[in-house]
Design a protein around this motif. Structure first.
Motif, PDB file in Angstrom:
ATOM      1  N   ALA A  40     -13.581  -2.611  -2.103  1.00  0.00           N
ATOM      2  CA  ALA A  40     -13.190  -1.400  -1.989  1.00  0.00           C
ATOM      3  C   ALA A  40     -11.779  -1.059  -1.176  1.00  0.00           C
ATOM      4  CB  ALA A  40     -14.282  -0.379  -1.374  1.00  0.00           C
ATOM      5  N   LEU A  41     -11.253  -0.101  -1.493  1.00  0.00           N
ATOM      6  CA  LEU A  41      -9.921   0.090  -0.750  1.00  0.00           C
ATOM      7  C   LEU A  41      -9.532   1.614  -0.872  1.00  0.00           C
ATOM      8  CD1 LEU A  41      -7.198  -1.485  -0.211  1.00  0.00           C
ATOM      9  CD2 LEU A  41      -6.322  -0.803  -2.582  1.00  0.00           C
ATOM     10  N   GLN A  42      -9.068   2.208   0.463  1.00  0.00           N
ATOM     11  CA  GLN A  42      -8.524   3.313   0.637  1.00  0.00           C
ATOM     12  C   GLN A  42      -7.088   3.334   0.514  1.00  0.00           C
ATOM     13  OE1 GLN A  42      -9.741   6.125   1.738  1.00  0.00           O
ATOM     14  NE2 GLN A  42      -7.796   7.272   2.971  1.00  0.00           N
ATOM     15  N   THR A  43      -6.388   4.411  -0.076  1.00  0.00           N
ATOM     16  CA  THR A  43      -5.050   4.765  -0.260  1.00  0.00           C
ATOM     17  C   THR A  43      -4.458   5.828   0.237  1.00  0.00           C
ATOM     18  OG1 THR A  43      -5.110   5.721  -2.593  1.00  0.00           O
ATOM     19  CG2 THR A  43      -5.050   3.490  -2.388  1.00  0.00           C
ATOM     20  N   ASN A  44      -3.298   6.029   0.377  1.00  0.00           N
ATOM     21  CA  ASN A  44      -2.816   7.174   1.412  1.00  0.00           C
ATOM     22  C   ASN A  44      -2.589   8.321   0.223  1.00  0.00           C
ATOM     23  OD1 ASN A  44      -2.450   5.801   3.336  1.00  0.00           O
ATOM     24  ND2 ASN A  44      -0.227   5.928   3.790  1.00  0.00           N
ATOM     25  N   ASP A  45      -2.875   8.381  -0.947  1.00  0.00           N
ATOM     26  CA  ASP A  45      -3.056   9.479  -1.843  1.00  0.00           C
ATOM     27  C   ASP A  45      -4.299  10.069  -2.144  1.00  0.00           C
ATOM     28  OD1 ASP A  45      -4.508   7.582  -3.356  1.00  0.00           O
ATOM     29  OD2 ASP A  45      -3.043   7.631  -5.000  1.00  0.00           O
ATOM     30  N   TYR A  93      -4.049  -2.356   1.293  1.00  0.00           N
ATOM     31  CA  TYR A  93      -2.962  -1.453   0.778  1.00  0.00           C
ATOM     32  C   TYR A  93      -1.769  -1.204   1.720  1.00  0.00           C
ATOM     33  CZ  TYR A  93      -1.062   3.023  -0.702  1.00  0.00           C
ATOM     34  OH  TYR A  93      -0.162   4.151  -1.302  1.00  0.00           O
ATOM     35  N   ASP A  94      -0.466  -1.407   1.211  1.00  0.00           N
ATOM     36  CA  ASP A  94       0.655  -1.431   2.015  1.00  0.00           C
ATOM     37  C   ASP A  94       1.286   0.019   2.125  1.00  0.00           C
ATOM     38  OD1 ASP A  94       3.082  -1.306   3.001  1.00  0.00           O
ATOM     39  OD2 ASP A  94       4.092  -2.763   1.624  1.00  0.00           O
ATOM     40  N   PRO A 231      -8.387   6.494   9.271  1.00  0.00           N
ATOM     41  CA  PRO A 231      -7.518   7.311   8.804  1.00  0.00           C
ATOM     42  C   PRO A 231      -6.179   7.519   9.561  1.00  0.00           C
ATOM     43  CG  PRO A 231      -9.629   8.118   8.920  1.00  0.00           C
ATOM     44  CD  PRO A 231      -9.688   6.807   9.557  1.00  0.00           C
ATOM     45  N   ALA A 232      -5.328   7.461   8.752  1.00  0.00           N
ATOM     46  CA  ALA A 232      -3.815   7.654   9.297  1.00  0.00           C
ATOM     47  C   ALA A 232      -3.547   9.196   9.837  1.00  0.00           C
ATOM     48  CB  ALA A 232      -2.736   7.520   8.298  1.00  0.00           C
ATOM     49  N   PRO A 233      -3.077   9.119  10.990  1.00  0.00           N
ATOM     50  CA  PRO A 233      -2.998  10.392  11.656  1.00  0.00           C
ATOM     51  C   PRO A 233      -2.129  11.307  10.780  1.00  0.00           C
ATOM     52  CG  PRO A 233      -1.244   8.845  12.795  1.00  0.00           C
ATOM     53  CD  PRO A 233      -2.422   8.104  11.642  1.00  0.00           C
TER      54      PRO A 233
END
Length: 334
Positions: A40-45, A93-94, A231-233
């Motif tokens: 599984a993978l979480q992305t920034n979109d 994910y980069d 999660p990114a801030p």
């Protein structure tokens, strides 16, 4: 909090959160009853990708990518019939380049694996080069890729040629069971959710300088955590906080003109007092509508907008030299 897709003994499969602390326990976020999940993978979109396999009536392995909205956890789409060499194992994910990386079967070595850049639109793996097996991958805030080797070593990986450079020994056992790792982009800490065949799963923190893994907590239910992420801030600590008391007032019940008002924040996103002015931007349905520069903290802003009939999403954002703050929003019907 850490998040990921969790499958564990006597637990419903799905997305769970859990703290990076001793005695860590899972809190359900969304039930996703998928079996055979490989990665599984979480992305920034705003997407969370789940890769699962199943057997057809002829006992052939069929792989599918399921794409979820990571806020509502609604299924937004799926891609069926992934090629055998595009079924991912470990993934990362980069966020700097927007590139996904995966460990896939090597096209040149039947028993080997390769590092690939992964096209999430087509679920096609572009092989970079053969590599030793990595139980988990993770990218830091600078886009550097790291891997947890099945030999117990922590590696830095060159994404141009798949060459690996040992950083140091983890000092913890590594299995080839499904597991994952992720950096906290804000703190730089690296977390690893490790799973084992006969022992309890464990949450570790890995020092990216020397590769040493420090046990944080055992994880209940012999859990396998796929797609671990933090999660990114929403904004940098020094950027402005969200505007307050956002309101809309129509000049007439039948009219298209409306007044939008709100107060700029008095504090930064990190909670410190703002000492300088901010710039304000207002959008309607994702399109620029109005702006104002050099607004003092805590000052009221009022703008007149001309809207079209129908439903609208109106957003306001403050920014300064450290970046944009989180978005404040309201929905209206004209």
């Amino acid at each position: 909090l850490l998040y990921g897709f969790v499958s564990a003994f006597q637990m419903e499969k799905g997305i769970y959160s859990f703290p990076a602390a001793s005695g860590s326990a899972f809190t359900p976020v969304a039930a996703i009853p998928r079996s055979g999940v490989r990665a599984a993978l979480q992305t920034n979109d705003g997407k969370f990708y789940i890769f699962a396999t199943a057997l057809d009536e002829m006992y052939n392995e069929i792989a599918t990518c399921y794409i979820y909205n990571n806020q509502t956890w609604e299924l937004e789409g799926q891609l069926d019939g992934l090629e055998e060499n595009s079924i991912p194992a470990a993934m990362a994910y980069d966020a700097v380049s927007g590139t996904a990386y995966a460990i896939v079967n090597s096209p040149d070595d039947y028993y080997g694996v390769a590092l690939a850049s992964y096209n999430l639109l087509t679920c096609h793996a572009l092989v970079i080069g053969d590599i030793q097996y990595m139980a988990a991958l993770a990218c830091d805030a600078q886009g550097i890729l790291y891997g947890i080797g099945s030999d117990g070593q922590f590696y830095r990986i060159d994404t141009q040629n798949a060459n690996v450079s040992p950083v140091g020994s983890l000092g913890a056992p590594v299995s080839e069971f499904i597991q994952s790792a992720a950096f906290d982009i804000k703190t730089g800490k690296l977390y690893w959710a490790a799973s084992y065949e006969y022992d309890e799963s464990c949450l570790y923190e890995i020092d990216p300088i020397n590769g040493h893994a420090s046990l944080i907590s055992q994880l209940p239910g012999y859990a396998e955590v796929k797609g671990l992420y933090i999660p990114a801030p929403l904004a940098a600590d020094q950027a402005p906080a969200k505007v307050t008391d956002m309101q809309i007032r129509y000049f007439s019940p039948e009219g298209m003109q409306a007044e939008i008002s709100f107060y700029t924040p008095a504090t930064s996103y990190g909670g410190d007092r703002l000492t300088g002015p901010v710039d304000v931007a207002i959008s309607v349905d994702g399109k620029f509508a109005a702006a104002q520069s050099d607004v003092q903290p805590g000052e009221k802003v009022t703008k007149t907008l001309t809207l079209t009939p129908g439903s609208h999403h109106i957003a306001a954002v403050c920014s300064n030299e450290y970046g944009s703050g989180p978005e404040a929003e309201l929905h209206t019907w004209t």
